[in-house]
Design a protein around this motif. Structure first.
Motif, PDB file in Angstrom:
ATOM      1  N   UNK A   1     -15.977  -1.437 -22.543  1.00 38.56           N
ATOM      2  CA  UNK A   1     -17.328  -0.997 -22.685  1.00 38.56           C
ATOM      3  C   UNK A   1     -16.854   0.194 -21.049  1.00 38.56           C
ATOM      4  N   UNK A   2     -17.469  -0.577 -20.003  1.00 40.74           N
ATOM      5  CA  UNK A   2     -17.930  -0.582 -19.065  1.00 40.74           C
ATOM      6  C   UNK A   2     -16.952   0.209 -18.305  1.00 40.74           C
ATOM      7  N   UNK A   3     -15.624   0.603 -18.965  1.00 37.92           N
ATOM      8  CA  UNK A   3     -14.410   1.679 -18.798  1.00 37.92           C
ATOM      9  C   UNK A   3     -14.829   2.816 -19.544  1.00 37.92           C
ATOM     10  N   UNK A   4     -15.228   3.282 -18.458  1.00 38.65           N
ATOM     11  CA  UNK A   4     -15.803   5.233 -19.103  1.00 38.65           C
ATOM     12  C   UNK A   4     -14.609   5.767 -19.675  1.00 38.65           C
ATOM     13  N   UNK A   5     -13.469   5.202 -18.207  1.00 40.68           N
ATOM     14  CA  UNK A   5     -12.156   6.287 -18.102  1.00 40.68           C
ATOM     15  C   UNK A   5     -11.701   6.382 -19.551  1.00 40.68           C
ATOM     16  N   UNK A   6     -12.079   4.912 -20.565  1.00 42.53           N
ATOM     17  CA  UNK A   6     -10.911   4.705 -21.151  1.00 42.53           C
ATOM     18  C   UNK A   6     -11.691   5.870 -22.323  1.00 42.53           C
ATOM     19  N   UNK A   7     -12.788   6.343 -22.734  1.00 46.65           N
ATOM     20  CA  UNK A   7     -12.775   7.422 -23.957  1.00 46.65           C
ATOM     21  C   UNK A   7     -12.547   8.951 -22.913  1.00 46.65           C
ATOM     22  N   UNK A   8     -12.689   8.838 -21.792  1.00 44.56           N
ATOM     23  CA  UNK A   8     -11.809   9.837 -21.537  1.00 44.56           C
ATOM     24  C   UNK A   8     -11.368  10.987 -21.859  1.00 44.56           C
ATOM     25  N   UNK A   9     -11.679  12.162 -22.367  1.00 43.99           N
ATOM     26  CA  UNK A   9     -10.317  13.598 -22.983  1.00 43.99           C
ATOM     27  C   UNK A   9      -9.806  14.393 -21.667  1.00 43.99           C
ATOM     28  N   UNK A  10      -8.829  14.350 -21.531  1.00 46.20           N
ATOM     29  CA  UNK A  10      -8.325  15.700 -20.639  1.00 46.20           C
ATOM     30  C   UNK A  10      -7.347  17.053 -20.857  1.00 46.20           C
ATOM     31  N   UNK A  11      -7.613  17.409 -20.743  1.00 45.28           N
ATOM     32  CA  UNK A  11      -7.332  18.886 -20.820  1.00 45.28           C
ATOM     33  C   UNK A  11      -6.625  19.453 -20.466  1.00 45.28           C
TER      34      UNK A  11
ATOM     35  N   UNK B   1       1.002  17.314 -19.519  1.00 43.81           N
ATOM     36  CA  UNK B   1       0.708  16.150 -20.291  1.00 43.81           C
ATOM     37  C   UNK B   1       1.270  14.569 -19.620  1.00 43.81           C
ATOM     38  N   UNK B   2       2.507  14.539 -19.226  1.00 42.00           N
ATOM     39  CA  UNK B   2       3.057  13.327 -19.111  1.00 42.00           C
ATOM     40  C   UNK B   2       2.451  13.052 -17.393  1.00 42.00           C
TER      41      UNK B   2
ATOM     42  N   UNK C   1       0.608  11.253 -24.799  1.00 43.98           N
ATOM     43  CA  UNK C   1      -0.626  10.826 -25.640  1.00 43.98           C
ATOM     44  C   UNK C   1      -1.030   8.967 -24.882  1.00 43.98           C
ATOM     45  N   UNK C   2      -1.641   8.750 -25.005  1.00 39.24           N
ATOM     46  CA  UNK C   2      -2.090   7.866 -24.686  1.00 39.24           C
ATOM     47  C   UNK C   2      -2.410   6.951 -25.947  1.00 39.24           C
ATOM     48  N   UNK C   3      -2.262   5.595 -26.173  1.00 37.31           N
ATOM     49  CA  UNK C   3      -2.283   5.169 -27.178  1.00 37.31           C
ATOM     50  C   UNK C   3      -3.232   3.609 -26.816  1.00 37.31           C
ATOM     51  N   UNK C   4      -4.291   3.394 -27.476  1.00 42.18           N
ATOM     52  CA  UNK C   4      -5.750   2.628 -26.871  1.00 42.18           C
ATOM     53  C   UNK C   4      -5.580   1.316 -28.101  1.00 42.18           C
ATOM     54  N   UNK C   5      -5.544   1.114 -29.228  1.00 44.84           N
ATOM     55  CA  UNK C   5      -5.313   0.885 -29.990  1.00 44.84           C
ATOM     56  C   UNK C   5      -4.945   1.436 -31.494  1.00 44.84           C
ATOM     57  N   UNK C   6      -5.540   0.151 -32.124  1.00 45.58           N
ATOM     58  CA  UNK C   6      -4.774  -0.004 -33.817  1.00 45.58           C
ATOM     59  C   UNK C   6      -6.116  -0.318 -34.474  1.00 45.58           C
TER      60      UNK C   6
ATOM     61  N   UNK D   1      -5.309   8.638 -27.331  1.00 46.58           N
ATOM     62  CA  UNK D   1      -6.211  10.184 -26.925  1.00 46.58           C
ATOM     63  C   UNK D   1      -5.049  11.019 -26.444  1.00 46.58           C
ATOM     64  N   UNK D   2      -5.609  12.244 -26.877  1.00 48.66           N
ATOM     65  CA  UNK D   2      -3.897  13.573 -26.418  1.00 48.66           C
ATOM     66  C   UNK D   2      -5.032  14.058 -25.121  1.00 48.66           C
ATOM     67  N   UNK D   3      -4.666  15.268 -24.602  1.00 48.20           N
ATOM     68  CA  UNK D   3      -4.607  15.977 -23.612  1.00 48.20           C
ATOM     69  C   UNK D   3      -4.663  17.975 -23.891  1.00 48.20           C
ATOM     70  N   UNK D   4      -5.787  17.673 -24.719  1.00 52.58           N
ATOM     71  CA  UNK D   4      -5.410  19.430 -25.371  1.00 52.58           C
ATOM     72  C   UNK D   4      -7.011  19.549 -25.828  1.00 52.58           C
ATOM     73  N   UNK D   5      -7.949  18.565 -25.328  1.00 53.99           N
ATOM     74  CA  UNK D   5      -9.522  18.824 -24.479  1.00 53.99           C
ATOM     75  C   UNK D   5      -9.765  18.676 -26.261  1.00 53.99           C
ATOM     76  N   UNK D   6     -11.595  18.262 -26.675  1.00 51.77           N
ATOM     77  CA  UNK D   6     -12.293  18.024 -27.147  1.00 51.77           C
ATOM     78  C   UNK D   6     -12.535  18.606 -28.491  1.00 51.77           C
ATOM     79  N   UNK D   7     -11.971  19.375 -28.414  1.00 51.72           N
ATOM     80  CA  UNK D   7     -12.189  20.512 -29.442  1.00 51.72           C
ATOM     81  C   UNK D   7     -11.080  20.549 -30.257  1.00 51.72           C
ATOM     82  N   UNK D   8     -10.326  19.415 -30.417  1.00 49.33           N
ATOM     83  CA  UNK D   8      -8.636  19.332 -31.131  1.00 49.33           C
ATOM     84  C   UNK D   8      -9.034  17.893 -31.866  1.00 49.33           C
ATOM     85  N   UNK D   9      -8.699  18.137 -32.609  1.00 46.45           N
ATOM     86  CA  UNK D   9      -8.476  15.902 -33.302  1.00 46.45           C
ATOM     87  C   UNK D   9     -10.230  16.108 -33.812  1.00 46.45           C
ATOM     88  N   UNK D  10     -10.347  15.293 -33.931  1.00 36.93           N
ATOM     89  CA  UNK D  10     -10.923  14.317 -33.608  1.00 36.93           C
ATOM     90  C   UNK D  10     -12.068  13.604 -32.294  1.00 36.93           C
TER      91      UNK D  10
END
Length: 343
Positions: free
Chosen positions: A106-116, A123-124, A291-296, A308-317
């Motif tokens: 939870x201290x690693x905020x980068x994990x939930x960072x969504x790129x655009x 994306x690569x 894309x980034x796989x961070x769990x299951x 996590x995708x790289x199309x901004x926060x207005x895409x998907x969930x």
């Protein structure tokens, strides 16, 4: 006779003009209705595992294919990396039924960072930089939580890793981080780090936004308010590798070392993902995407990867998505890469 021939020619020309107009009109209607057809098709399937909807974050692109920035693996040539597919997994290790790296760290905020990535096939670079940011944070037990620069990786590995905004290889990006390092850099307009992302998110007001040009490589900090020099700001990988294309091997890697980069094949329906566990339903192929796989986890007996995708926060969930796990859906388990930070 001459007048009759001219009249006949006029009739033919008028017919062709009307015919072409009709064809063009039908084509436009068909293209406009195609998105709705795809959404309706997905949402009307009985026992569907996911829902589709209009994705305004992609409306700005003239050619959506340009977002799919992973170059074919055939262009990699001979293997350049230590591959852990021969590594014997710890059979005694019991992996949880569900896992989310952001909750584990939870201290690693980068994990939930969504790129655009905006209108650039980066994306690569963004996914690789994001994963390495997470792994640096995890490797320091949360004491170094920062965003590493996908901008620097895309611009300065241009030619070595691929073609910048026109696509690249995540595997070569990892090798670049090992040999050359990667500096810090946040999102566009964030003022964070040495080299923040320089391509502004598209407004979404136009359907004809062309692809962006690859920015120039600067061997200095583009953020003039950042006081650390680029040379002193670099983070390196001690080891880079690909992961065996097996579900348990990928889970083992994410659980022990952090998120990974995955390359997947994309189709038209994926562009309109809104929620649930994605699996290919309909539409033509659009290219390969990182894309980034961070769990299951699993829902109603269906296994999934959390990504996590790289199309901004207005895409998907909110920029995240789930995709079916264990059957190599869209090739998501075929091309997994990662690296360990050097301290």
């Amino acid at each position: 006779m001459f007048i009759r021939t001219m009249c006949n020619s006029c009739v033919i020309i008028l017919f062709l003009l009307l015919f072409n107009h009709e064809v063009l009109t039908r084509s436009v209607v068909r293209v406009k209705n195609n998105v709705g057809d795809i959404i309706d098709h997905v949402n009307n399937i009985s026992k569907t595992t996911w829902k589709a909807g209009l994705s305004t974050s992609l409306n700005y692109m003239r050619d959506v294919e340009d977002l799919m920035g992973v170059l074919p693996i055939e262009e990699l040539g001979s293997s350049l990396y230590h591959n852990i597919m021969d590594k014997e997994l710890d059979k005694a290790e019991i992996l949880p039924e569900s896992y989310d790296a952001s909750k584990q760290w939870p201290l690693c905020k980068s994990i939930t960072s969504i790129k655009d990535q905006s209108n650039c096939g980066s994306c690569w670079a963004l996914s690789t930089a994001s994963v390495f940011s997470d792994r640096v944070c995890i490797g320091t037990n949360g004491s170094v939580d920062l965003n590493l620069s996908g901008e620097f990786l895309m611009d300065c590995c241009n030619g070595k890793c691929g073609r910048g905004c026109d696509g690249g290889h995540p595997e070569k990006a990892w090798k670049f981080i090992k040999n050359n390092g990667i500096c810090t850099g946040g999102d566009f307009g964030s003022g964070e780090g040495c080299q923040p992302y320089s391509i502004a998110p598209c407004s979404g007001s136009s359907y004809s936004e062309p692809s962006a040009d690859t920015p120039k490589c600067y061997l200095a900090c583009s953020n003039f308010n950042y006081t650390t020099s680029l040379k002193e700001d670099l983070y390196f990988a001690s080891k880079v590798y690909t992961v065996k294309p097996k579900m348990k091997a990928i889970m083992h890697e994410v659980y022990n070392n952090g998120p990974v980069v995955a390359a997947m094949k994309t189709y038209e329906d994926f562009l309109h993902y809104k929620s649930g566990i994605y699996q290919y339903t309909t539409g033509s192929p659009k290219g390969e995407h990182a894309v980034k796989l961070l769990g299951w986890g699993q829902e109603n007996g269906v296994l999934y990867w959390l990504a996590a995708n790289t199309w901004g926060r207005y895409w998907g969930m909110g920029g995240m998505f789930k995709i079916k796990r264990g059957n190599n859906e869209c090739g998501i388990e075929n091309r997994i890469s990662g690296g360990l930070p050097k301290f």
